[in-house]
Scaffold this motif. Structure first.
Motif, PDB file in Angstrom:
ATOM      1  N   VAL A   5       0.793  -1.460   0.315  1.00  0.00           N
ATOM      2  CA  VAL A   5       0.370   0.038  -0.328  1.00  0.00           C
ATOM      3  C   VAL A   5       0.802   1.546  -0.202  1.00  0.00           C
ATOM      4  N   LEU A   6      -0.151   1.899  -0.434  1.00  0.00           N
ATOM      5  CA  LEU A   6       1.015   3.336  -0.156  1.00  0.00           C
ATOM      6  C   LEU A   6       0.313   4.832   0.817  1.00  0.00           C
ATOM      7  N   VAL A  50       1.688   2.351  11.198  1.00  0.00           N
ATOM      8  CA  VAL A  50       0.826   1.900  11.898  1.00  0.00           C
ATOM      9  C   VAL A  50      -0.302   3.715  11.282  1.00  0.00           C
ATOM     10  N   PHE A  51      -1.097   2.847  10.292  1.00  0.00           N
ATOM     11  CA  PHE A  51      -1.898   4.361   9.186  1.00  0.00           C
ATOM     12  C   PHE A  51      -3.401   3.990   9.746  1.00  0.00           C
ATOM     13  N   ASP A  52      -4.128   4.890   9.286  1.00  0.00           N
ATOM     14  CA  ASP A  52      -5.710   4.562   8.978  1.00  0.00           C
ATOM     15  C   ASP A  52      -6.409   4.443   8.360  1.00  0.00           C
ATOM     16  N   LYS A  53      -6.797   3.249   7.564  1.00  0.00           N
ATOM     17  CA  LYS A  53      -6.843   2.415   6.184  1.00  0.00           C
ATOM     18  C   LYS A  53      -7.608   3.359   4.534  1.00  0.00           C
ATOM     19  N   GLN A  57      -3.472   5.892  -0.322  1.00  0.00           N
ATOM     20  CA  GLN A  57      -3.081   7.201  -1.641  1.00  0.00           C
ATOM     21  C   GLN A  57      -3.242   6.244  -2.796  1.00  0.00           C
ATOM     22  N   GLU A  58      -3.450   6.559  -3.453  1.00  0.00           N
ATOM     23  CA  GLU A  58      -2.957   6.680  -4.705  1.00  0.00           C
ATOM     24  C   GLU A  58      -1.241   7.314  -5.032  1.00  0.00           C
ATOM     25  N   ASN A  59      -1.179   6.840  -6.442  1.00  0.00           N
ATOM     26  CA  ASN A  59       0.185   7.687  -5.925  1.00  0.00           C
ATOM     27  C   ASN A  59       0.772   8.713  -6.591  1.00  0.00           C
ATOM     28  N   SER A  60       1.355   9.174  -5.034  1.00  0.00           N
ATOM     29  CA  SER A  60       1.451  10.997  -5.341  1.00  0.00           C
ATOM     30  C   SER A  60       3.016  11.099  -4.943  1.00  0.00           C
ATOM     31  N   GLN A  65       5.289   3.517  -0.471  1.00  0.00           N
ATOM     32  CA  GLN A  65       5.457   1.624  -0.156  1.00  0.00           C
ATOM     33  C   GLN A  65       5.464   1.172   0.656  1.00  0.00           C
ATOM     34  N   TYR A  66       4.511   0.440   0.961  1.00  0.00           N
ATOM     35  CA  TYR A  66       4.360  -0.329   2.436  1.00  0.00           C
ATOM     36  C   TYR A  66       4.188  -1.576   2.783  1.00  0.00           C
ATOM     37  N   ARG A  67       4.865  -2.463   3.020  1.00  0.00           N
ATOM     38  CA  ARG A  67       4.305  -3.880   2.760  1.00  0.00           C
ATOM     39  C   ARG A  67       2.568  -4.450   4.113  1.00  0.00           C
ATOM     40  N   VAL A  68       2.193  -4.352   4.086  1.00  0.00           N
ATOM     41  CA  VAL A  68       0.564  -5.005   4.714  1.00  0.00           C
ATOM     42  C   VAL A  68       1.045  -6.192   6.091  1.00  0.00           C
ATOM     43  N   ILE A  69       1.240  -6.134   7.088  1.00  0.00           N
ATOM     44  CA  ILE A  69       1.440  -6.902   7.611  1.00  0.00           C
ATOM     45  C   ILE A  69       1.073  -7.513   8.853  1.00  0.00           C
ATOM     46  N   LYS A  70      -0.659  -6.441   9.026  1.00  0.00           N
ATOM     47  CA  LYS A  70      -1.700  -6.799  10.360  1.00  0.00           C
ATOM     48  C   LYS A  70      -2.763  -5.529   9.143  1.00  0.00           C
ATOM     49  N   HIS A  71      -4.189  -6.320  10.061  1.00  0.00           N
ATOM     50  CA  HIS A  71      -5.094  -5.648   9.337  1.00  0.00           C
ATOM     51  C   HIS A  71      -6.086  -5.296  10.641  1.00  0.00           C
TER      52      HIS A  71
END
Length: 73
Positions: A5-6, A50-53, A57-60, A65-71
């Protein structure tokens, strides 16, 4: 297969080098805000954030870029 995700790094709720610390922070924030969160890791594998889903973002220019570890839904 990993999910990427970005996000704008400035919008991180929390960041740390320890997954357990990031996960606890996410659980506390989730309980207070009741918003779906993601615990992600930088591509170099060092920092967890930790981010709010909803802030994904789209490309900006500011996004990273990050790799999702946990939802946390």
């Amino acid at each position: 297969m990993s999910e990427n995700v970005l996000f704008n790094p400035g919008q991180a709720i929390s960041s740390t080098f320890d997954f357990n610390e990031a996960y606890v922070s996410a659980q506390i924030y989730r309980k207070k805000s009741n918003k779906p969160l993601l615990v992600v890791q930088e591509k170099d594998g060092k920092l967890y954030c930790v981010f709010d889903k909803s802030t994904a973002q789209e490309n900006s220019m500011e996004s990273k870029q990050y790799r999702v570890i946990k939802h946390l839904d």
